[in-house]
Design a protein around this motif. Structure first.
Motif, PDB file in Angstrom:
ATOM      1  N   SER A 124     -15.834  -1.225  -6.297  1.00 26.92           N
ATOM      2  CA  SER A 124     -15.777  -0.334  -5.148  1.00 26.92           C
ATOM      3  C   SER A 124     -16.942   0.646  -5.163  1.00 26.92           C
ATOM      4  CB  SER A 124     -14.461   0.434  -5.153  1.00 26.92           C
ATOM      5  OG  SER A 124     -14.297   1.076  -6.394  1.00 26.92           O
ATOM      6  N   GLU A 125     -17.651   0.673  -6.279  1.00 25.64           N
ATOM      7  CA  GLU A 125     -18.736   1.641  -6.396  1.00 25.64           C
ATOM      8  C   GLU A 125     -20.106   0.993  -6.467  1.00 25.64           C
ATOM      9  OE1 GLU A 125     -16.811   3.584  -9.463  1.00 25.64           O
ATOM     10  OE2 GLU A 125     -16.040   5.172  -8.192  1.00 25.64           O
ATOM     11  N   HIS A 171      -8.734   7.701  -7.696  1.00 24.81           N
ATOM     12  CA  HIS A 171      -9.601   6.524  -7.660  1.00 24.81           C
ATOM     13  C   HIS A 171      -8.804   5.295  -7.225  1.00 24.81           C
ATOM     14  CE1 HIS A 171     -12.730   3.684  -8.874  1.00 24.81           C
ATOM     15  NE2 HIS A 171     -11.836   3.051  -9.598  1.00 24.81           N
ATOM     16  N   ILE A 186      -2.711  -4.832  -4.746  1.00 22.66           N
ATOM     17  CA  ILE A 186      -3.162  -4.995  -3.360  1.00 22.66           C
ATOM     18  C   ILE A 186      -4.435  -5.832  -3.307  1.00 22.66           C
ATOM     19  CG2 ILE A 186      -4.179  -3.733  -1.415  1.00 22.66           C
ATOM     20  CD1 ILE A 186      -2.118  -1.488  -2.191  1.00 22.66           C
ATOM     21  N   ASP A 187      -5.361  -5.512  -4.197  1.00 20.49           N
ATOM     22  CA  ASP A 187      -6.614  -6.269  -4.199  1.00 20.49           C
ATOM     23  C   ASP A 187      -6.399  -7.715  -4.620  1.00 20.49           C
ATOM     24  OD1 ASP A 187      -8.811  -3.505  -5.182  1.00 20.49           O
ATOM     25  OD2 ASP A 187      -7.990  -4.136  -3.256  1.00 20.49           O
ATOM     26  N   PHE A 194       0.820  -1.201   0.000  1.00 18.12           N
ATOM     27  CA  PHE A 194       0.000   0.000   0.000  1.00 18.12           C
ATOM     28  C   PHE A 194       0.858   1.256   0.000  1.00 18.12           C
ATOM     29  CE2 PHE A 194      -3.306   2.930   0.608  1.00 18.12           C
ATOM     30  CZ  PHE A 194      -2.915   3.820   1.587  1.00 18.12           C
ATOM     31  N   LYS A 213     -16.658  -3.810  -2.846  1.00 16.91           N
ATOM     32  CA  LYS A 213     -15.345  -3.804  -2.188  1.00 16.91           C
ATOM     33  C   LYS A 213     -15.393  -2.840  -1.016  1.00 16.91           C
ATOM     34  CE  LYS A 213     -12.122  -4.739  -5.908  1.00 16.91           C
ATOM     35  NZ  LYS A 213     -11.020  -4.160  -6.685  1.00 16.91           N
ATOM     36  N   PRO A 214     -14.573  -3.023   0.017  1.00 13.03           N
ATOM     37  CA  PRO A 214     -13.566  -4.065   0.113  1.00 13.03           C
ATOM     38  C   PRO A 214     -14.180  -5.433   0.423  1.00 13.03           C
ATOM     39  CG  PRO A 214     -13.551  -2.731   2.111  1.00 13.03           C
ATOM     40  CD  PRO A 214     -14.543  -2.118   1.176  1.00 13.03           C
ATOM     41  N   VAL A 215     -13.596  -6.434  -0.191  1.00 10.09           N
ATOM     42  CA  VAL A 215     -14.121  -7.785  -0.051  1.00 10.09           C
ATOM     43  C   VAL A 215     -13.709  -8.370   1.292  1.00 10.09           C
ATOM     44  CG1 VAL A 215     -14.217 -10.067  -1.128  1.00 10.09           C
ATOM     45  CG2 VAL A 215     -13.874  -8.050  -2.540  1.00 10.09           C
ATOM     46  N   ARG A 249     -11.888  13.443  -4.982  1.00  8.77           N
ATOM     47  CA  ARG A 249     -12.565  13.102  -6.236  1.00  8.77           C
ATOM     48  C   ARG A 249     -13.610  14.135  -6.618  1.00  8.77           C
ATOM     49  NH1 ARG A 249     -14.213   7.240  -7.816  1.00  8.77           N
ATOM     50  NH2 ARG A 249     -13.588   8.017  -9.853  1.00  8.77           N
ATOM     51  N   SER A 272      -9.037   1.819   0.818  1.00  7.92           N
ATOM     52  CA  SER A 272     -10.237   1.152   1.289  1.00  7.92           C
ATOM     53  C   SER A 272      -9.962  -0.332   1.533  1.00  7.92           C
ATOM     54  CB  SER A 272     -11.354   1.349   0.269  1.00  7.92           C
ATOM     55  OG  SER A 272     -12.356   0.385   0.414  1.00  7.92           O
ATOM     56  N   SER A 273      -9.183  -0.916   0.671  1.00 10.85           N
ATOM     57  CA  SER A 273      -8.891  -2.352   0.792  1.00 10.85           C
ATOM     58  C   SER A 273      -8.080  -2.704   2.023  1.00 10.85           C
ATOM     59  CB  SER A 273      -8.150  -2.852  -0.443  1.00 10.85           C
ATOM     60  OG  SER A 273      -8.990  -2.854  -1.571  1.00 10.85           O
ATOM     61  N   SER A 315      -5.492  -4.206  -9.582  1.00  9.95           N
ATOM     62  CA  SER A 315      -4.802  -3.690  -8.395  1.00  9.95           C
ATOM     63  C   SER A 315      -4.031  -4.809  -7.696  1.00  9.95           C
ATOM     64  CB  SER A 315      -5.821  -3.082  -7.424  1.00  9.95           C
ATOM     65  OG  SER A 315      -5.302  -3.060  -6.106  1.00  9.95           O
ATOM     66  N   LYS A 332      -7.946   5.617  -3.576  1.00 12.11           N
ATOM     67  CA  LYS A 332      -9.158   5.383  -2.783  1.00 12.11           C
ATOM     68  C   LYS A 332      -9.411   3.887  -2.666  1.00 12.11           C
ATOM     69  CE  LYS A 332     -14.138   6.265  -2.829  1.00 12.11           C
ATOM     70  NZ  LYS A 332     -14.734   5.265  -3.732  1.00 12.11           N
ATOM     71  N   GLY A 333      -9.252   3.204  -3.777  1.00 10.05           N
ATOM     72  CA  GLY A 333      -9.477   1.756  -3.787  1.00 10.05           C
ATOM     73  C   GLY A 333      -8.514   1.016  -2.875  1.00 10.05           C
ATOM     74  N   SER A 334      -7.249   1.343  -3.005  1.00  4.20           N
ATOM     75  CA  SER A 334      -6.296   0.573  -2.194  1.00  4.20           C
ATOM     76  C   SER A 334      -6.378   0.949  -0.724  1.00  4.20           C
ATOM     77  CB  SER A 334      -4.873   0.713  -2.735  1.00  4.20           C
ATOM     78  OG  SER A 334      -4.547   2.044  -2.947  1.00  4.20           O
ATOM     79  N   LEU A 355      -5.120  -9.466  -1.616  1.00  6.80           N
ATOM     80  CA  LEU A 355      -6.185  -9.617  -0.637  1.00  6.80           C
ATOM     81  C   LEU A 355      -7.139 -10.737  -1.043  1.00  6.80           C
ATOM     82  CD1 LEU A 355      -7.620  -8.560   1.885  1.00  6.80           C
ATOM     83  CD2 LEU A 355      -8.681  -6.812   0.492  1.00  6.80           C
TER      84      LEU A 355
END
Lengths: 215, 231
Positions: free
Chosen positions: B122-123, A143, B20-21, A113, B143-145, A165, A150-151, B18, A146-148, B24
């Motif tokens: 994510s949306e 975006h 990271i995803d 991350f 997400k997040p899962v 955003r 959040s993960s 991604s 934000k995704g990472s 995960l």
């Protein structure tokens, strides 16, 4: 007859002490190791079983105290991270996925991350410096961040991204710059916090304890 | 029913740009005892699945002894899948081929259409969700899962396996389908096991119940084509 250096076992402390005084031909005193501390009366230098056990217990008690203290620190620190919004439940989910077969999972994901977020922050800085800002490009980077975030449960970072955003959408340069600064700041803060957390974990493990699981 | 044990090792292909995803989802899936392969794009996913550009709507009319289970897409002589894939889970937002594009390509291929597909995003965009479900995605996960999401995957795999086992066990009713048309047909209520009913009772906004008129077990037009019809 027992070989030399045999510890006399199965006897009470007094008996052991007495045995030393016997110093019979069938026993030899051990090499000088340490003074027996079980009883004042025993002045000989030998490894009294009881003394050894007592010393061992004392060490264990000290270690256990150290472990307890570290564990308390860990719990307090973890709790504060959640309370102050640095991380959210998704981070706890990550910790649940870590086990003996994957003992470094959280550290690995978190490292990924920060590699990613630092790169994205650099990209954003460059993008926002341009004469003509490509807000679509800026938004794409935000975006991704934000995704990472959040993960991994990086709540504060993610929250800034949400605001970021909307500034991208309205092509608000000033707003974007503020958000960039904020996101960079939150990123650094989080990095420090998590490094502290991981350090505490390592200290607990090194002391032979187990890392508490927050509920 | 003679089903393979629920703890059989199923193979999931996870698609996400991604890193990271991907890490995960891999961990989540492995923790739930799935075998996992991850790829970073839709095109790599298709490659892994053994899909080729000229294979849209290839008729699944091959020798019985080559096909022992038609939800395992390894059939056609032109296509070669090294490893059986039991489910594909894909991110929606990816550069190049989106998760939706991947889904569509898979459903257009007679070779791949039977592999259940789950979309992640994510949306929370209802129109996006509906679009995916209508195109044939089994589930849409926000997400997040988390582990609880991954636990919902197994029923989708089991369901598709059970449908195909029904077909194989009743050879006299087996119909080699022309796959161009998907007609809405009534499902005989006895042919579906109840095991998937739990996944149908989700009231979350993530899923849309499509065939309310049919039996309680959620069905999709394509599976209806393949279901045994007994009169």
């Amino acid at each position: 007859s027992p070989s030399s250096n045999t510890l006399i076992t199965g006897l009470s402390a007094w008996q052991v002490n007495s045995c030393v005084l016997i110093t019979s031909a069938s026993y030899k005193l051990k090499e000088k190791k340490s003074f027996c501390t079980c009883k004042e009366i025993c002045k000989k230098e030998f490894d009294c079983v009881v003394g050894t056990e007592e010393r061992e217990r004392e060490r264990e008690r000290e270690t256990a105290d150290v472990v307890k203290q570290l564990q308390r620190q860990f719990i307090d620190f973890s709790t504060s991270l959640y309370r102050e919004g640095f991380v959210d439940d998704q981070f706890a989910q990550l910790q649940k996925l870590q086990d003996d077969s994957n003992p470094d999972f959280v550290v690995e994901v978190v490292s990924l991350f920060f590699d990613d977020s630092e790169k994205l922050v650099k990209n954003l800085a460059v993008a926002l410096e341009q004469q003509v800002v490509d807000y679509k490009q800026v938004d794409a980077n935000v975006h991704q961040l934000k995704g990472s975030s959040s993960s991994i449960g990086a709540k504060r970072v993610k929250d800034v991204c949400v605001v970021f955003r909307s500034f991208c959408e309205s092509e608000n340069h000033e707003g974007c710059l503020r958000c960039l600064q904020q996101v960079s700041h939150e990123n650094s803060l989080l990095k420090n916090k998590l490094q502290t957390l991981f350090r505490l974990e390592q200290q607990i493990l090194a002391a032979g304890g187990t890392v508490p699981v927050l509920e | 029913m003679g089903m393979a044990a629920a703890d059989a090792q199923f193979h999931v292909l996870a698609v996400d740009d991604s890193l990271i995803d991907r890490k995960l989802i891999e961990r989540l899936l492995k923790t739930s005892s799935f075998q996992v392969t991850t790829v970073d794009s839709g095109s790599k996913a298709l490659e892994f699945l053994g899909w080729h550009d000229d294979d849209d709507d290839v008729d699944v009319d091959v020798d019985d002894d080559e096909r022992n289970n038609s939800n395992e897409a390894f059939v056609s002589p032109k296509n070669h899948q090294e490893v059986e894939v039991n489910l594909v889970i894909t991110d929606y937002c990816m550069p190049g081929m989106t998760g939706y594009d991947l889904l569509k390509k898979m459903k257009e291929s007679a070779f791949l259409r039977n592999i259940p597909v789950v979309i992640m995003s994510s949306e929370n965009v209802p129109s996006r969700i509906n679009r995916c479900l209508e195109e044939g995605a089994e589930e849409f996960i926000l997400k997040p899962v988390r582990l609880s999401d991954v636990n919902k995957l197994r029923p989708h795999i089991m369901k598709s396996k059970s449908i195909c086992k029904d077909i194989i066990q009743k050879p006299e009713n087996q119909e080699k389908q022309d796959n161009n048309e998907s007609t809405e047909t009534q499902l005989q209520s006895q042919s579906q096991p109840q095991q998937t009913s739990q996944s149908n009772n989700n009231s979350s906004n993530k899923r849309k119940s499509m065939d309310e008129g049919l039996s309680p077990d959620r069905t999709r037009p394509r599976y209806n084509d393949m279901t045994v019809m007994s009169n």
